[in-house]
Design a protein around this motif. Structure first.
Motif, PDB file in Angstrom:
ATOM      1  N   GLU A  77     -46.764  -7.593 -50.737  1.00 48.51           N
ATOM      2  CA  GLU A  77     -45.691  -8.076 -49.854  1.00 48.51           C
ATOM      3  C   GLU A  77     -46.240  -9.100 -48.854  1.00 48.51           C
ATOM      4  O   GLU A  77     -45.668 -10.166 -48.663  1.00 48.51           O
ATOM      5  CB  GLU A  77     -45.116  -6.879 -49.107  1.00 48.51           C
ATOM      6  CG  GLU A  77     -43.732  -7.114 -48.540  1.00 48.51           C
ATOM      7  CD  GLU A  77     -43.234  -5.834 -47.892  1.00 48.51           C
ATOM      8  OE1 GLU A  77     -43.023  -5.853 -46.673  1.00 48.51           O
ATOM      9  OE2 GLU A  77     -43.109  -4.819 -48.614  1.00 48.51           O
ATOM     10  N   ARG A  78     -47.376  -8.768 -48.266  1.00 47.20           N
ATOM     11  CA  ARG A  78     -47.946  -9.681 -47.264  1.00 47.20           C
ATOM     12  C   ARG A  78     -48.480 -10.954 -47.918  1.00 47.20           C
ATOM     13  O   ARG A  78     -48.458 -12.020 -47.322  1.00 47.20           O
ATOM     14  CB  ARG A  78     -49.011  -8.972 -46.430  1.00 47.20           C
ATOM     15  CG  ARG A  78     -48.378  -8.060 -45.367  1.00 47.20           C
ATOM     16  CD  ARG A  78     -49.397  -7.346 -44.520  1.00 47.20           C
ATOM     17  NE  ARG A  78     -49.921  -6.174 -45.206  1.00 47.20           N
ATOM     18  CZ  ARG A  78     -49.427  -4.937 -45.090  1.00 47.20           C
ATOM     19  NH1 ARG A  78     -48.422  -4.699 -44.289  1.00 47.20           N
ATOM     20  NH2 ARG A  78     -49.939  -3.944 -45.774  1.00 47.20           N
ATOM     21  N   ASP A  85     -45.530 -13.165 -48.442  1.00 46.56           N
ATOM     22  CA  ASP A  85     -44.820 -13.378 -47.184  1.00 46.56           C
ATOM     23  C   ASP A  85     -44.929 -14.819 -46.692  1.00 46.56           C
ATOM     24  O   ASP A  85     -44.031 -15.343 -46.049  1.00 46.56           O
ATOM     25  CB  ASP A  85     -45.477 -12.473 -46.133  1.00 46.56           C
ATOM     26  CG  ASP A  85     -44.450 -11.838 -45.258  1.00 46.56           C
ATOM     27  OD1 ASP A  85     -43.337 -11.637 -45.749  1.00 46.56           O
ATOM     28  OD2 ASP A  85     -44.784 -11.550 -44.094  1.00 46.56           O
ATOM     29  N   SER A 129     -50.946 -17.221 -46.682  1.00 42.20           N
ATOM     30  CA  SER A 129     -51.773 -16.141 -47.235  1.00 42.20           C
ATOM     31  C   SER A 129     -52.102 -16.426 -48.698  1.00 42.20           C
ATOM     32  O   SER A 129     -53.217 -16.126 -49.152  1.00 42.20           O
ATOM     33  CB  SER A 129     -51.147 -14.761 -47.036  1.00 42.20           C
ATOM     34  OG  SER A 129     -49.808 -14.776 -47.358  1.00 42.20           O
ATOM     35  N   HIS A 162     -55.682  -8.429 -42.864  1.00 48.55           N
ATOM     36  CA  HIS A 162     -54.273  -8.858 -42.797  1.00 48.55           C
ATOM     37  C   HIS A 162     -53.492  -8.237 -43.955  1.00 48.55           C
ATOM     38  O   HIS A 162     -52.414  -7.661 -43.762  1.00 48.55           O
ATOM     39  CB  HIS A 162     -54.202 -10.389 -42.860  1.00 48.55           C
ATOM     40  CG  HIS A 162     -52.810 -10.908 -43.032  1.00 48.55           C
ATOM     41  ND1 HIS A 162     -51.871 -10.870 -42.014  1.00 48.55           N
ATOM     42  CD2 HIS A 162     -52.169 -11.437 -44.107  1.00 48.55           C
ATOM     43  CE1 HIS A 162     -50.727 -11.358 -42.455  1.00 48.55           C
ATOM     44  NE2 HIS A 162     -50.875 -11.705 -43.714  1.00 48.55           N
ATOM     45  N   LEU A 163     -54.067  -8.330 -45.152  1.00 50.23           N
ATOM     46  CA  LEU A 163     -53.364  -7.819 -46.333  1.00 50.23           C
ATOM     47  C   LEU A 163     -53.205  -6.294 -46.277  1.00 50.23           C
ATOM     48  O   LEU A 163     -52.259  -5.726 -46.812  1.00 50.23           O
ATOM     49  CB  LEU A 163     -54.103  -8.235 -47.610  1.00 50.23           C
ATOM     50  CG  LEU A 163     -54.124  -9.755 -47.876  1.00 50.23           C
ATOM     51  CD1 LEU A 163     -55.109 -10.096 -48.987  1.00 50.23           C
ATOM     52  CD2 LEU A 163     -52.715 -10.275 -48.225  1.00 50.23           C
ATOM     53  N   GLY A 201     -52.695  -4.650 -43.568  1.00 44.45           N
ATOM     54  CA  GLY A 201     -51.792  -4.255 -42.478  1.00 44.45           C
ATOM     55  C   GLY A 201     -52.487  -4.114 -41.129  1.00 44.45           C
ATOM     56  O   GLY A 201     -52.055  -3.314 -40.297  1.00 44.45           O
ATOM     57  N   GLY A 221     -49.822 -11.584 -37.854  1.00 47.39           N
ATOM     58  CA  GLY A 221     -50.382 -12.761 -38.514  1.00 47.39           C
ATOM     59  C   GLY A 221     -51.673 -13.259 -37.873  1.00 47.39           C
ATOM     60  O   GLY A 221     -52.267 -14.240 -38.313  1.00 47.39           O
TER      61      GLY A 221
END
Ligand code: GN1
Ligand code: MG
Length: 368
Positions: free
Chosen positions: A180-181, A184, A188, A325-326, A328, A338
């Protein structure tokens, strides 16, 4: 407040006046405590070590004890011939003579001395600052060059082992949240493509270690510019702080970490990606400062891998930020959503700048 209750357990004279959050570390919770008596004041750092990052906080404290005993003895023995007053944090023991306290949640807290009249900066200020940073790291490496790495424990297994961060990124990408990330933002996806294009280079130091070209030594682990203290009175480097990541490693991890931090004048949180470059003047200054102390312990093979680490460590830090980041944002503290992705892009930009300047960097490395 819990920090105040903890601060009072350490062996310090006087009464607690304040205990306030302090510094800008990305991992631990740090406070400055001030104690006073009628005629004196003592300031020291109180920290809670975050279990989510450091699985074995006691190993950190045992390493800090071994390291500081070794270095304080050496600093004292060499004080007369030194060109400056060198400092190094000291563990402040509890009233019962222990190196740390454990709170009711099972978290480890420790107290360490504050460095007198010195400041650290989040970004490099000028070429002299870069030179001093090199001197401080070189001096640290020389001090510990006869402290066998085997005397230290691995407080952070896999730290600076670049392939292990690739594995973390891959694991994050294999989860629904990671996917999802990834989808997004175009940034990314761009960041993951950058890593894919560099995957093969990520083993370079570990392979050299495996072949026996490079050896494990005592390393600092986190010699970024913000951990280099500059004496306010003289403008010269006086010590390196943040000893939590001291453990067996390659000096190359430290050299690459110092250069990725000191030679990027825009800093880790650069507002404009376009302003991120690897500055060659700053690089020749930090390298000159480093060599002033490091000539004696760097081997030919160490020299041969210097460009590799200068390129690898920003790439690695970018992978670490991106993986977080990926996943969470579970490891580094973030100030906005972010933030870790943004930090990753800064490091990848820096790695690109290093690639573009490879021949000039090699020239500086070869000319000394
Ligand atoms: C973390 O917590 P702090 O700011 O001292 C990290 C370093 C990174 C740095 C980037 C244990 O250090 O490896 O280079 O952020 N420390 C750990 O700012 O992961
Ligand atoms: Mg640190």
């Amino acid at each position: 407040m819990r920090a105040a209750l903890i601060a009072r357990q350490f062996d310090v004279q006087g009464r607690l006046v304040t205990v306030e959050p302090y510094g800008s570390g990305n991992v631990n919770d740090t406070y400055l405590a001030i104690f006073r008596t009628t005629f004196s004041e003592q300031r020291f750092i109180v920290q809670r070590i975050r279990k989510s990052v450091f699985p074995d906080p006691e190993a950190i404290m045992q390493n800090m004890r071994v390291l500081t005993d070794h270095c304080h003895a050496k600093l004292e023995a060499e004080a007369e011939g030194a060109d400056r007053i060198w400092q190094l944090p000291k563990i402040i023991q509890t009233k019962t003579g222990d190196d740390w306290v454990t709170d009711s949640d099972g978290d480890l807290w420790r107290a360490i001395s504050q460095i007198a009249s010195a400041q650290a900066y989040e970004k490099v200020r000028n070429p002299e600052h870069a030179h001093e940073a090199g001197i401080v790291l070189g001096h640290f490496h020389r001090m510990v060059s006869d402290l066998p790495a085997a005397k230290l424990r691995y407080a952070l297994p896999g730290f600076h082992v670049t392939p292990s961060y690739l594995a973390k990124m891959d694991a994050a990408l294999a989860t629904p949240g990671g996917q999802e990330r990834l989808h997004d933002s175009s940034e990314s996806k761009r960041a993951v493509r950058f890593v894919e294009a560099h995957r093969a280079r990520c083993r370079v130091l570990e392979d050299a270690l495996g072949r026996g070209d490079l050896q494990l030594r005592t390393t600092h682990g986190d010699p970024k510019v913000g951990n280099i203290m500059i004496d306010e009175a003289t403008g010269r480097g006086t010590c390196i702080v943040d000893l939590d990541t001291v453990q067996p490693g390659l000096v190359h991890y430290d050299i690459g970490d110092a250069t990725r931090s000191v030679c990027n004048p825009a800093g880790e949180d650069a507002a404009e990606l376009g302003s991120v470059i690897f500055d060659l003047d700053l690089f020749s200054m930090i390298y000159r400062g480093y060599l002033a102390h490091a000539q004696d312990f760097l081997s030919q093979a160490d020299h041969r891998h210097l460009y590799d680490c200068i390129h690898l460590i920003p790439l690695e830090l970018g992978i670490r930020f991106l993986a977080d980041h990926l996943a969470g944002d579970v490891y580094f503290k973030v100030r906005y959503p972010g933030h870790n992705l943004r930090r990753a892009l800064v490091q990848f930009k820096l790695a690109e700048s290093i690639e573009a300047r490879e021949s000039s960097i090699r020239k500086v490395l070869g000319s000394s």
